[in-house]
Scaffold this motif. Structure first.
Motif, PDB file in Angstrom:
ATOM      1  N   LEU A  47      -4.340   8.487   7.408  1.00 43.97           N
ATOM      2  CA  LEU A  47      -4.426   7.817   8.699  1.00 43.97           C
ATOM      3  C   LEU A  47      -3.849   6.417   8.536  1.00 43.97           C
ATOM      4  N   VAL A  48      -2.993   6.031   9.472  1.00 45.36           N
ATOM      5  CA  VAL A  48      -2.314   4.741   9.375  1.00 45.36           C
ATOM      6  C   VAL A  48      -2.246   4.078  10.746  1.00 45.36           C
ATOM      7  N   ILE A  81       0.861  -1.179   0.000  1.00 44.37           N
ATOM      8  CA  ILE A  81       0.000   0.000   0.000  1.00 44.37           C
ATOM      9  C   ILE A  81       0.899   1.230   0.000  1.00 44.37           C
ATOM     10  N   THR A  82       0.583   2.197  -0.827  1.00 46.54           N
ATOM     11  CA  THR A  82       1.333   3.445  -0.868  1.00 46.54           C
ATOM     12  C   THR A  82       0.561   4.495  -0.084  1.00 46.54           C
ATOM     13  N   PHE A  83       1.239   5.074   0.885  1.00 47.49           N
ATOM     14  CA  PHE A  83       0.621   6.112   1.706  1.00 47.49           C
ATOM     15  C   PHE A  83       1.206   7.467   1.343  1.00 47.49           C
ATOM     16  N   SER A  88       9.617   2.985   9.560  1.00 46.18           N
ATOM     17  CA  SER A  88       9.752   2.598   8.157  1.00 46.18           C
ATOM     18  C   SER A  88       8.350   2.560   7.546  1.00 46.18           C
ATOM     19  N   ALA A  89       8.232   3.047   6.325  1.00 40.59           N
ATOM     20  CA  ALA A  89       6.932   3.014   5.645  1.00 40.59           C
ATOM     21  C   ALA A  89       6.451   1.583   5.462  1.00 40.59           C
ATOM     22  N   ASP A  90       7.363   0.612   5.457  1.00 41.18           N
ATOM     23  CA  ASP A  90       6.985  -0.798   5.330  1.00 41.18           C
ATOM     24  C   ASP A  90       6.210  -1.301   6.546  1.00 41.18           C
ATOM     25  N   ASP A  91       6.323  -0.595   7.663  1.00 37.99           N
ATOM     26  CA  ASP A  91       5.630  -0.996   8.893  1.00 37.99           C
ATOM     27  C   ASP A  91       4.267  -0.341   9.042  1.00 37.99           C
ATOM     28  N   LEU A  92       3.785   0.305   7.997  1.00 38.39           N
ATOM     29  CA  LEU A  92       2.485   0.976   8.060  1.00 38.39           C
ATOM     30  C   LEU A  92       1.422   0.163   7.349  1.00 38.39           C
TER      31      LEU A  92
END
Length: 141
Positions: A10-11, A3-5, A104-108
């Motif tokens: 909201l995450v 998923i690209t945020f 990290s964005a990978d953890d969202l």
């Protein structure tokens, strides 16, 4: 597919095991798992700054966060003259203490459910009542 945020989304931070790499980067701690918030900044390095929703904090952390917020608010107000304090509106006197983390964005992930406002416990109510009583008896606004 990941998923690209983007900033403003909201995450929720994923709950996972802490790895040796996490210790090196300081981008994930076990207590981050499950926290919800809004992305403040996305970095090209793959990191994201998250403003954590205080209602998603564990009860003990939320209580400490509120204690720190009140202490900082009181210190700020104590540093103002009476005239300056009297000119402040209630909204201006409100002191917001933000809780931000870098992950990290990978953890969202998308939030599983929006964190409900935390109900005050009897200890919370007693602390608020005691703080209000102290404020009134010392004359602080």
């Amino acid at each position: 597919m990941a998923i690209t945020f983007k900033e403003g989304d909201l995450v929720q931070i994923k709950t996972r095991e802490v790895t040796a790499e996490d210790g090196k980067t300081s981008l994930y701690y076990a207590y981050f798992g499950g926290l919800q918030g809004k992305i403040q900044k996305m970095y090209t390095s793959g990191e994201a700054a998250i403003e954590v929703n205080p209602d998603s904090l564990p009860e003990e952390v939320a209580r400490r966060h509120e204690e720190m917020r009140l202490a900082m608010q009181n210190k700020w107000l104590d540093g103002l003259s009476e005239e300056a304090k009297n000119r402040l509106t209630p909204q201006e006197k409100a002191f917001i203490l933000r809780y931000n983390v870098l992950v990290s964005a990978d953890d969202l992930t998308a939030p599983t459910a929006i964190a409900e406002p935390r109900r005050l416990t009897s200890e919370d109510l007693a602390a608020k009542e005691e703080a209000e009583f102290a404020k009134r008896t010392t004359g602080r606004n």
